[in-house]
Write a protein that holds these residues in place. Structure first.
Motif, short mmCIF file in Angstrom:
data_model
loop_
_atom_site.label_atom_id
_atom_site.label_comp_id
_atom_site.label_asym_id
_atom_site.label_seq_id
_atom_site.Cartn_x
_atom_site.Cartn_y
_atom_site.Cartn_z
N ILE A 1 -0.27 -4.47 10.71
CA ILE A 1 1.16 -4.25 10.91
C ILE A 1 1.62 -3.48 9.68
O ILE A 1 1.35 -3.88 8.55
CB ILE A 1 1.92 -5.58 11.03
CG1 ILE A 1 1.40 -6.38 12.22
CG2 ILE A 1 3.43 -5.32 11.14
CD1 ILE A 1 1.89 -7.81 12.24
N ILE A 2 2.30 -2.39 9.91
CA ILE A 2 2.77 -1.54 8.81
C ILE A 2 4.29 -1.60 8.78
O ILE A 2 4.94 -1.32 9.79
CB ILE A 2 2.29 -0.09 8.99
CG1 ILE A 2 0.76 -0.08 9.08
CG2 ILE A 2 2.80 0.80 7.86
CD1 ILE A 2 0.18 1.16 9.70
N ILE A 3 4.84 -1.99 7.62
CA ILE A 3 6.28 -2.08 7.46
C ILE A 3 6.70 -1.06 6.42
O ILE A 3 6.27 -1.11 5.27
CB ILE A 3 6.71 -3.50 7.02
CG1 ILE A 3 6.27 -4.51 8.08
CG2 ILE A 3 8.21 -3.56 6.77
CD1 ILE A 3 6.51 -5.95 7.68
N LEU A 4 7.53 -0.13 6.86
CA LEU A 4 8.01 0.95 5.98
C LEU A 4 9.52 0.85 5.80
O LEU A 4 10.26 0.88 6.79
CB LEU A 4 7.69 2.32 6.60
CG LEU A 4 6.23 2.69 6.67
CD1 LEU A 4 6.00 3.72 7.75
CD2 LEU A 4 5.80 3.22 5.33
N PRO A 5 9.99 0.77 4.56
CA PRO A 5 11.44 0.81 4.36
C PRO A 5 11.95 2.22 4.62
O PRO A 5 11.36 3.19 4.15
CB PRO A 5 11.61 0.40 2.90
CG PRO A 5 10.29 0.52 2.26
CD PRO A 5 9.25 0.57 3.33
N GLU A 6 12.99 2.31 5.40
CA GLU A 6 13.62 3.59 5.67
C GLU A 6 14.72 3.77 4.61
O GLU A 6 15.82 3.27 4.77
CB GLU A 6 14.21 3.62 7.08
CG GLU A 6 13.17 3.53 8.18
CD GLU A 6 12.44 4.85 8.38
OE1 GLU A 6 13.08 5.81 8.82
OE2 GLU A 6 11.25 4.88 8.08
N LYS A 7 14.39 4.44 3.53
CA LYS A 7 15.27 4.52 2.36
C LYS A 7 16.64 5.11 2.66
O LYS A 7 17.62 4.73 2.07
CB LYS A 7 14.60 5.34 1.26
CG LYS A 7 13.31 4.77 0.77
CD LYS A 7 13.54 3.57 -0.09
CE LYS A 7 12.22 3.10 -0.67
NZ LYS A 7 12.27 1.82 -1.27
N ASP A 8 16.69 6.06 3.57
CA ASP A 8 17.96 6.75 3.82
C ASP A 8 18.74 6.20 5.00
O ASP A 8 19.79 6.70 5.33
CB ASP A 8 17.71 8.24 4.04
CG ASP A 8 17.09 8.90 2.81
OD1 ASP A 8 17.40 8.44 1.69
OD2 ASP A 8 16.31 9.84 2.98
N TYR B 1 0.87 -1.17 0.00
CA TYR B 1 0.00 0.00 0.00
C TYR B 1 0.90 1.22 0.00
O TYR B 1 1.67 1.42 0.95
CB TYR B 1 -0.92 0.01 1.22
CG TYR B 1 -1.81 1.23 1.27
CD1 TYR B 1 -2.91 1.32 0.43
CD2 TYR B 1 -1.53 2.27 2.13
CE1 TYR B 1 -3.72 2.44 0.46
CE2 TYR B 1 -2.33 3.39 2.17
CZ TYR B 1 -3.42 3.48 1.33
OH TYR B 1 -4.22 4.60 1.34
N LYS B 2 0.84 1.99 -1.07
CA LYS B 2 1.72 3.14 -1.28
C LYS B 2 3.16 2.66 -1.18
O LYS B 2 3.56 1.78 -1.93
CB LYS B 2 1.39 4.28 -0.34
CG LYS B 2 0.00 4.84 -0.59
CD LYS B 2 -0.28 6.05 0.24
CE LYS B 2 -1.70 6.54 -0.06
NZ LYS B 2 -2.04 7.70 0.72
N ASN B 3 3.95 3.19 -0.26
CA ASN B 3 5.36 2.77 -0.16
C ASN B 3 5.60 1.80 1.00
O ASN B 3 6.73 1.60 1.42
CB ASN B 3 6.27 3.99 -0.01
CG ASN B 3 6.00 4.75 1.27
OD1 ASN B 3 4.92 4.67 1.84
ND2 ASN B 3 6.98 5.49 1.74
N LYS C 1 10.67 -6.43 -3.91
CA LYS C 1 11.15 -5.72 -5.10
C LYS C 1 10.37 -4.42 -5.31
O LYS C 1 10.95 -3.37 -5.57
CB LYS C 1 11.04 -6.62 -6.32
CG LYS C 1 11.64 -6.04 -7.55
CD LYS C 1 11.62 -7.03 -8.70
CE LYS C 1 12.27 -6.42 -9.93
NZ LYS C 1 12.26 -7.35 -11.05
N LEU C 2 9.05 -4.49 -5.19
CA LEU C 2 8.21 -3.30 -5.40
C LEU C 2 8.49 -2.19 -4.40
O LEU C 2 8.33 -1.01 -4.71
CB LEU C 2 6.73 -3.69 -5.32
CG LEU C 2 6.16 -4.46 -6.50
CD1 LEU C 2 4.76 -4.97 -6.18
CD2 LEU C 2 6.14 -3.59 -7.75
N THR C 3 8.88 -2.55 -3.19
CA THR C 3 9.13 -1.55 -2.15
C THR C 3 10.62 -1.24 -1.97
O THR C 3 10.98 -0.42 -1.13
CB THR C 3 8.54 -2.01 -0.80
OG1 THR C 3 9.03 -3.31 -0.50
CG2 THR C 3 7.03 -2.03 -0.85
#
Length: 105
Positions: A94-101, A40-42, A73-75
């Motif tokens: 449960i929300i998992i967000l990649p911390e890009k930086d 969902y989104k990012n 791959k998508l995220t």
């Protein structure tokens, strides 16, 4: 007011992530239970119940879940990506967000 639970983890070579015990307890996750998993989104969302039963599912086993390769791959999730994990207790998500930086060392 409920305190926010935010945790940071990384993913294993096999695409598994260990969920914090506090999240498992708060959402009453049961060993061997199937959970819905989708992008969902990012972020990646994991929840016990969903109206769309055609979504990918993962199994909760030994405190871990496997994130499918296509979702990783998508995220943009790799072994070096720091993952921010939080819950939405109202929707049992449960929300998992990649911390890009940010990356684990």
């Amino acid at each position: 007011m409920e305190a926010k639970m935010i945790f940071y983890r990384k993913i294993s070579k096999t695409g598994q992530i260990t969920l914090p015990k506090e999240i498992c307890t708060n959402l009453n996750l049961i060993e061997g239970e199937y959970l819905f998993i989708y992008k969902y989104k990012n972020s990646i969302i994991i929840q016990k119940h969903h109206d769309n039963t055609t979504l990918n599912q993962c199994i909760f086993r030994n405190g871990k879940i496997s994130i499918p390769a296509e979702l990783r791959k998508l995220t943009g999730i790799t072994q070096n990506t720091l993952l921010k994990i939080k819950i939405n207790r109202c929707n049992e998500k449960i929300i998992i967000l990649p911390e890009k930086d940010r990356h684990l060392r």
